[in-house]
Design an enzyme around this catalytic site. Structure first.
Site, PDB file in Angstrom:
ATOM      1  N   ASP A 175       0.816  -1.209   0.000  1.00  0.00           N
ATOM      2  CA  ASP A 175       0.000   0.000   0.000  1.00  0.00           C
ATOM      3  C   ASP A 175       0.853   1.264   0.000  1.00  0.00           C
ATOM      4  O   ASP A 175       2.076   1.210   0.101  1.00  0.00           O
ATOM      5  CB  ASP A 175      -0.943   0.007   1.205  1.00  0.00           C
ATOM      6  CG  ASP A 175      -0.292  -0.563   2.467  1.00  0.00           C
ATOM      7  OD1 ASP A 175       0.899  -0.277   2.705  1.00  0.00           O
ATOM      8  OD2 ASP A 175      -0.964  -1.285   3.215  1.00  0.00           O
ATOM      9  N   ASN A 234      -7.931  -3.341  14.320  1.00  0.00           N
ATOM     10  CA  ASN A 234      -9.312  -3.542  13.873  1.00  0.00           C
ATOM     11  C   ASN A 234      -9.424  -4.674  12.852  1.00  0.00           C
ATOM     12  O   ASN A 234     -10.468  -4.845  12.217  1.00  0.00           O
ATOM     13  CB  ASN A 234      -9.899  -2.257  13.308  1.00  0.00           C
ATOM     14  CG  ASN A 234      -9.196  -1.774  12.048  1.00  0.00           C
ATOM     15  OD1 ASN A 234      -8.255  -2.402  11.571  1.00  0.00           O
ATOM     16  ND2 ASN A 234      -9.643  -0.650  11.503  1.00  0.00           N
ATOM     17  N   HIS A 254      -7.560  -5.084  10.047  1.00  0.00           N
ATOM     18  CA  HIS A 254      -7.228  -4.803   8.645  1.00  0.00           C
ATOM     19  C   HIS A 254      -5.894  -5.429   8.258  1.00  0.00           C
ATOM     20  O   HIS A 254      -5.005  -5.603   9.095  1.00  0.00           O
ATOM     21  CB  HIS A 254      -7.240  -3.291   8.359  1.00  0.00           C
ATOM     22  CG  HIS A 254      -6.074  -2.530   8.894  1.00  0.00           C
ATOM     23  ND1 HIS A 254      -6.186  -1.597   9.901  1.00  0.00           N
ATOM     24  CD2 HIS A 254      -4.758  -2.521   8.551  1.00  0.00           C
ATOM     25  CE1 HIS A 254      -5.000  -1.058  10.151  1.00  0.00           C
ATOM     26  NE2 HIS A 254      -4.120  -1.616   9.346  1.00  0.00           N
ATOM     27  N   GLU A 303      -9.719  -1.853   5.230  1.00  0.00           N
ATOM     28  CA  GLU A 303     -10.416  -1.605   6.473  1.00  0.00           C
ATOM     29  C   GLU A 303     -11.670  -2.484   6.582  1.00  0.00           C
ATOM     30  O   GLU A 303     -12.118  -3.071   5.595  1.00  0.00           O
ATOM     31  CB  GLU A 303     -10.811  -0.127   6.549  1.00  0.00           C
ATOM     32  CG  GLU A 303      -9.649   0.851   6.503  1.00  0.00           C
ATOM     33  CD  GLU A 303      -8.876   0.960   7.813  1.00  0.00           C
ATOM     34  OE1 GLU A 303      -8.903   0.012   8.624  1.00  0.00           O
ATOM     35  OE2 GLU A 303      -8.228   2.001   8.035  1.00  0.00           O
TER      36      GLU A 303
END
Length: 260
Positions: free
Chosen positions: A67, A136, A138, A143
């Site tokens: 990314d 979380n 990811h 996400e």
């Protein structure tokens, strides 16, 4: 899915590095998917040590980053162009011409994403993808609620992710709001997945990914669909796993011919 529970973060890095090293030793011109963040740093440090000792040669190895932030200049110290160069390309002795990072400055982001997918395919696909996991759940910057079949695309970062990454910037406000990330479908195309996690702050996400339902609410749970995914964690990150004793038993009794 193989789950490996180790005593500490250093051992996580060593064992994960051995998986990557085995791929490179068998295929010197292979393709590695590169993750950023704090989780994989011990992997890169161990691989750098082995390269410096003459045990590995990365000069023909290709790399594709997971990314990149949107709108961050490539020479910004926290752009992933800069981070990959600083923590991976130079320490391991990769050829910079063979290392690719998504273009977060492109005028046409969708076209740049399509070009990145095409470049991975042209390289023959990723042989081993390194992954971390966010608190979380990811992976990459996919996400929660990301499509399980998603491809490389632009994503909006959650406030939680931006807050977690604020430690790398002058303030939380300085963290970009958007990114370009390989999709979950792109990640699943890799021949081998290696996810590492350290610390109690990742324990809930690791448990959801490994033992929870397959769900877009925990993007990392998509690893359950992969035929050769290895999750390597320290004791703290494993603290919420219900079947931890079984995972320790299978690792302790793994046949020698099956490692790595």
């Amino acid at each position: 899915m193989e789950i490996v529970i180790l005593p500490d973060a250093a051992e996580v890095g060593r064992v994960a590095a051995s998986v990557i090293a085995d791929v490179v030793a068998r295929k010197p011109d292979g393709v590695i998917g590169l993750a950023t963040g704090s989780s994989p740093l011990a992997i890169y440090e161990e691989l750098s040590r082995r390269a410096d000792a003459g045990e590995l040669n990365f000069s023909r190895t290709r790399g594709f980053a997971l990314d990149e932030y949107v709108g961050l200049p490539f020479d910004h110290p926290e752009s992933y162009h800069a981070v990959i160069d600083r923590t991976v390309t130079r320490p391991l002795g990769l050829d910079p011409a063979l290392v690719s990072v998504p273009d977060g400055l492109a005028d046409d982001i969708p076209a740049a994403c399509a070009a990145y997918e095409a470049a991975i395919a042209a390289a023959g696909g990723i042989d081993v993808q390194i992954l971390g996991i966010g608190a979380n759940g990811h992976i990459g910057f996919n996400e929660p609620t990301s499509s399980l079949s998603s491809r490389t695309r632009i994503k909006t970062l959650t406030p939680k992710t931006r807050a977690d990454n604020a430690r790398f910037f002058d303030s939380a406000e300085a963290v970009p709001t958007h990114c370009v990330t390989q999709g979950l479908g792109t990640i699943l195309d890799a021949k081998r997945l290696v996810l590492v996690a350290q610390g109690s702050g990742k324990a809930e996400a690791v448990a959801a990914a490994v033992e929870g339902p397959l769900s877009a609410s925990c993007p990392a749970s998509v690893l359950q669909l992969h035929e050769h995914a290895t999750v390597i964690v320290d004791e703290a990150a494993a603290s919420r796993l219900h079947n931890a004793d079984y995972y320790r038993y299978t690792w302790a009794n793994k046949p020698e011919w099956q490692k790595y």
